[in-house]
Design a protein around this motif. Structure first.
Motif, mmCIF file in Angstrom:
data_model
loop_
_atom_site.group_PDB
_atom_site.id
_atom_site.type_symbol
_atom_site.label_atom_id
_atom_site.label_comp_id
_atom_site.label_asym_id
_atom_site.label_seq_id
_atom_site.Cartn_x
_atom_site.Cartn_y
_atom_site.Cartn_z
ATOM 1 N N GLY A 186 0.881 -1.299 0.025
ATOM 2 C CA GLY A 186 0.177 -0.100 -0.028
ATOM 3 C C GLY A 186 0.823 1.168 -0.131
ATOM 4 N N ILE A 187 0.224 2.388 0.210
ATOM 5 C CA ILE A 187 0.789 3.733 0.068
ATOM 6 C C ILE A 187 2.026 3.896 1.024
ATOM 7 C CG2 ILE A 187 -0.884 4.754 1.312
ATOM 8 C CD1 ILE A 187 0.587 6.585 -1.445
ATOM 9 N N GLY A 188 1.805 3.440 2.092
ATOM 10 C CA GLY A 188 2.831 3.512 3.189
ATOM 11 C C GLY A 188 3.939 2.394 3.163
ATOM 12 N N HIS A 189 4.083 1.598 2.238
ATOM 13 C CA HIS A 189 4.891 0.260 2.075
ATOM 14 C C HIS A 189 6.231 0.897 2.508
ATOM 15 C CE1 HIS A 189 7.102 -3.153 0.998
ATOM 16 N NE2 HIS A 189 7.746 -2.633 -0.104
ATOM 17 N N SER A 190 6.789 2.130 1.718
ATOM 18 C CA SER A 190 8.079 2.395 1.909
ATOM 19 C C SER A 190 8.682 2.936 3.137
ATOM 20 C CB SER A 190 8.578 3.327 0.846
ATOM 21 O OG SER A 190 7.643 4.551 1.072
ATOM 22 N N VAL A 194 -4.178 11.743 0.086
ATOM 23 C CA VAL A 194 -5.291 10.937 -0.657
ATOM 24 C C VAL A 194 -5.837 9.736 -0.718
ATOM 25 C CG1 VAL A 194 -6.234 11.114 -2.932
ATOM 26 C CG2 VAL A 194 -5.057 13.420 -2.183
ATOM 27 N N PRO A 195 -4.704 8.655 -0.811
ATOM 28 C CA PRO A 195 -5.478 7.326 -0.516
ATOM 29 C C PRO A 195 -6.409 7.013 0.469
ATOM 30 C CG PRO A 195 -3.073 7.346 -1.295
ATOM 31 C CD PRO A 195 -3.639 8.959 -0.943
ATOM 32 N N CYS A 196 -6.048 7.420 1.603
ATOM 33 C CA CYS A 196 -6.900 7.266 2.734
ATOM 34 C C CYS A 196 -8.077 8.191 3.205
ATOM 35 C CB CYS A 196 -6.111 7.022 3.933
ATOM 36 S SG CYS A 196 -5.053 5.485 3.802
ATOM 37 N N HIS A 197 -7.393 9.630 3.193
ATOM 38 C CA HIS A 197 -8.498 10.880 3.542
ATOM 39 C C HIS A 197 -9.269 11.342 2.126
ATOM 40 C CE1 HIS A 197 -6.521 11.214 7.443
ATOM 41 N NE2 HIS A 197 -5.439 10.799 7.118
ATOM 42 N N GLY A 198 -8.871 10.894 1.138
ATOM 43 C CA GLY A 198 -9.552 11.175 0.139
ATOM 44 C C GLY A 198 -9.125 12.592 -0.714
ATOM 45 N N VAL A 204 -11.535 2.832 5.927
ATOM 46 C CA VAL A 204 -10.419 2.603 6.316
ATOM 47 C C VAL A 204 -9.930 3.436 7.732
ATOM 48 C CG1 VAL A 204 -9.414 2.217 4.075
ATOM 49 C CG2 VAL A 204 -9.404 4.388 4.820
ATOM 50 N N GLY A 205 -11.195 4.164 8.331
ATOM 51 C CA GLY A 205 -10.809 4.815 9.530
ATOM 52 C C GLY A 205 -10.195 5.935 9.426
ATOM 53 N N ALA A 206 -10.116 6.726 8.222
ATOM 54 C CA ALA A 206 -9.514 7.917 7.931
ATOM 55 C C ALA A 206 -10.624 9.124 8.036
ATOM 56 C CB ALA A 206 -8.694 7.886 6.645
ATOM 57 N N PRO A 207 -10.334 9.905 9.274
ATOM 58 C CA PRO A 207 -11.219 11.030 9.607
ATOM 59 C C PRO A 207 -11.056 12.406 8.245
ATOM 60 C CG PRO A 207 -9.238 11.288 10.662
ATOM 61 C CD PRO A 207 -9.295 9.945 10.143
#
Lengths: 253, 214
Positions: free
Chosen positions: A194-198, B42-46, B55-58
């Motif tokens: 995922g995005i935080g892999h690194s 962006v991937p989590c918070h949009g 995903v629990g991202a506020p």
């Protein structure tokens, strides 16, 4: 030899280094021989005064020998590599020496957390020690680990231990290591997750028995005990209460 | 007398131009840098910073600049997002560490706070009237209208998504947040949530907060 570039800090780090060296040496040897021979042929049958460059189809028996004999020799080297690799694989992955300590490793996007079995050596009992980002182990002690993922596929990799193991959601994967040298070593995720892999990093801290005893004692302090209480979670998908080890409530009496 | 050749001024101009291009960020570039850095969120918070429940991202869009900075610094130092049971916090902690400098941290906070606040959709059902009484405890720091108070380091609550408030109050109550002395604001919230007796009380007070106009 690889140790000059990356510390080897587990009992099997050397055997893995030797295997890598064996493969590099054999493959490297054949690379140099084959390329050297190719360039020699190009030079030998080049265009010359009164004679065009020659095209040799290689159908005659005495010519085909130049293919078949090296082929056999390469296969012999392959067998050598396979024997070496299987030996190391058996030793590192297929056989588990008896455990002196047990630890559970949790992978999640994008952090490592750990559950040390504590003084009684049993997981999921009251004296377990739970940490985030830091794995504390005692030097010259055989650890069995249970690797679980809280979400997606990860890979638990400690380069200095020459250890790498995938974590698969829904499965508990067993493995072992025995650290040989006190120090702090990197943990990294080696499976795109995922995005935080690194930035999914952790540390393993190999301690002397005295240092480790001090850590165990400090881990029982009120702050850690309180922090280790399991939570009521808001997200069913991320609910830890379904993960192994969530059933115990208190840390240390 | 010969005319000055073009090359005599082209070279100094080029050098000066190149030198200036490496200069410190102006106000406009801070905004650009913030927008660039925001791509990581962006991937989590949009894309609009409205958050993603799954995903629990506020929702973070439009939160105060000072508050975003404060929480990002807590994540960077490990005061937040390092509890074994705080799964969402552990998502965020390494992401905050990917900010290379304090300037970057400020730039992304500024950008996020400049985004328009997301729309609210009610996902919980509590008794707002019962919640109003419970909210009395919160007023001292978060304000009568839930507008927040920088001096008390208390974030705005009005307009924050209900599922996030419920989840966070539960974390405070159980000590998943608020057990680390390195985070005094969370420690305070941990003790404040003792006034909420159970899940119903949490739902009620959140239902009331949802009636406040941001």
């Amino acid at each position: 030899m690889l140790e000059r570039f990356l510390t080897g800090a587990s009992t099997y780090s050397q055997s893995i280094d030797h295997l890598i060296f064996l493969i590099a040496a054999l493959v490297g040897f054949w690379l140099v021989v084959a390329e050297g021979f190719l360039f020699w042929l190009i030079f030998r049958f080049r265009h010359r005064e009164g004679q065009p460059s020659q095209y040799i189809t290689g159908e005659e028996k005495h010519l085909k020998r130049w293919i078949t004999i090296p082929h056999m020799l390469v296969i012999a080297c392959d067998v050598l590599i396979i024997v070496g690799a299987v030996k190391v694989w058996m030793n590192v992955k297929q056989t588990m020496p008896p455990a002196e300590q047990t630890v559970r490793v949790y992978a999640q996007q994008w952090a490592w957390s750990f559950q040390d079995a504590g003084p009684d050596g049993m997981l999921d009992t009251g004296d377990d020690i739970r940490t985030v980002g830091e794995l504390h182990v005692k030097v010259n002690t055989t650890y069995h680990f249970e690797l679980v993922s809280r979400d997606v596929v990860h890979s638990f990799c400690v380069p200095s231990f020459r250890l790498k193991q995938d974590a698969v959601p829904g499965r508990t994967i067993a493995g072992w290591f025995r650290a040989t040298r006190p120090g702090t070593y990197d943990i990294q995720c080696t499976q795109m997750c995922g995005i935080g892999h690194s930035v999914m990093a952790g540390r393993v801290i190999v301690e002397t028995p005295e240092q480790h005893a001090r850590w165990v004692q400090a881990a029982g302090s009120p702050y850690t005990a309180q922090a280790a209480n399991p939570a009521s979670h808001t997200h069913a998908s991320l609910d830890l209460s379904t993960a192994p080890g969530a059933e115990f409530a208190e840390v240390r009496p | 007398m010969t005319r000055p050749r073009a090359s005599s001024w082209i070279l100094p101009t080029l050098v000066l131009g190149l030198a200036l291009s490496g200069c410190q960020l102006g106000t406009a570039s801070v905004a650009i840098r913030g927008k660039e850095l925001f791509q990581t969120c962006v991937p989590c918070h949009g894309p609009a910073g409205a958050g993603r429940h799954e995903v629990g991202a506020p929702g973070i869009a439009g939160m105060s600049d000072w508050y975003i900075q404060q929480e990002l610094r807590k994540f960077v130092s490990g005061a937040r997002g390092t509890n074994f049971d705080d799964l969402e916090g552990m998502h965020m902690q390494p992401m905050a560490l990917s900010l290379a400098s304090d300037d970057d941290l400020k730039a992304v906070s500024q950008y996020v706070s400049s985004l328009p606040q997301p729309r609210r959709i009610a996902t919980i059902h509590g008794d707002a009237q019962a919640g109003q009484a419970l909210y009395a405890t919160c007023i001292a720091c978060h304000g009568v209208n839930g507008q927040g108070n920088e001096a008390m380091k208390a974030p705005r609550l009005a307009g924050v998504k209900d599922w996030y408030l419920v989840g966070t109050l539960k974390k405070f109550k159980s000590g998943v947040r608020g057990s680390n002395p390195a985070d005094p604001e969370d420690v305070m919230m941990h003790s404040m949530t003792a006034t909420l007796a159970d899940d119903k009380a949490i739902q009620d007070v959140v239902a009331y907060i949802e009636t406040l106009k941001p």
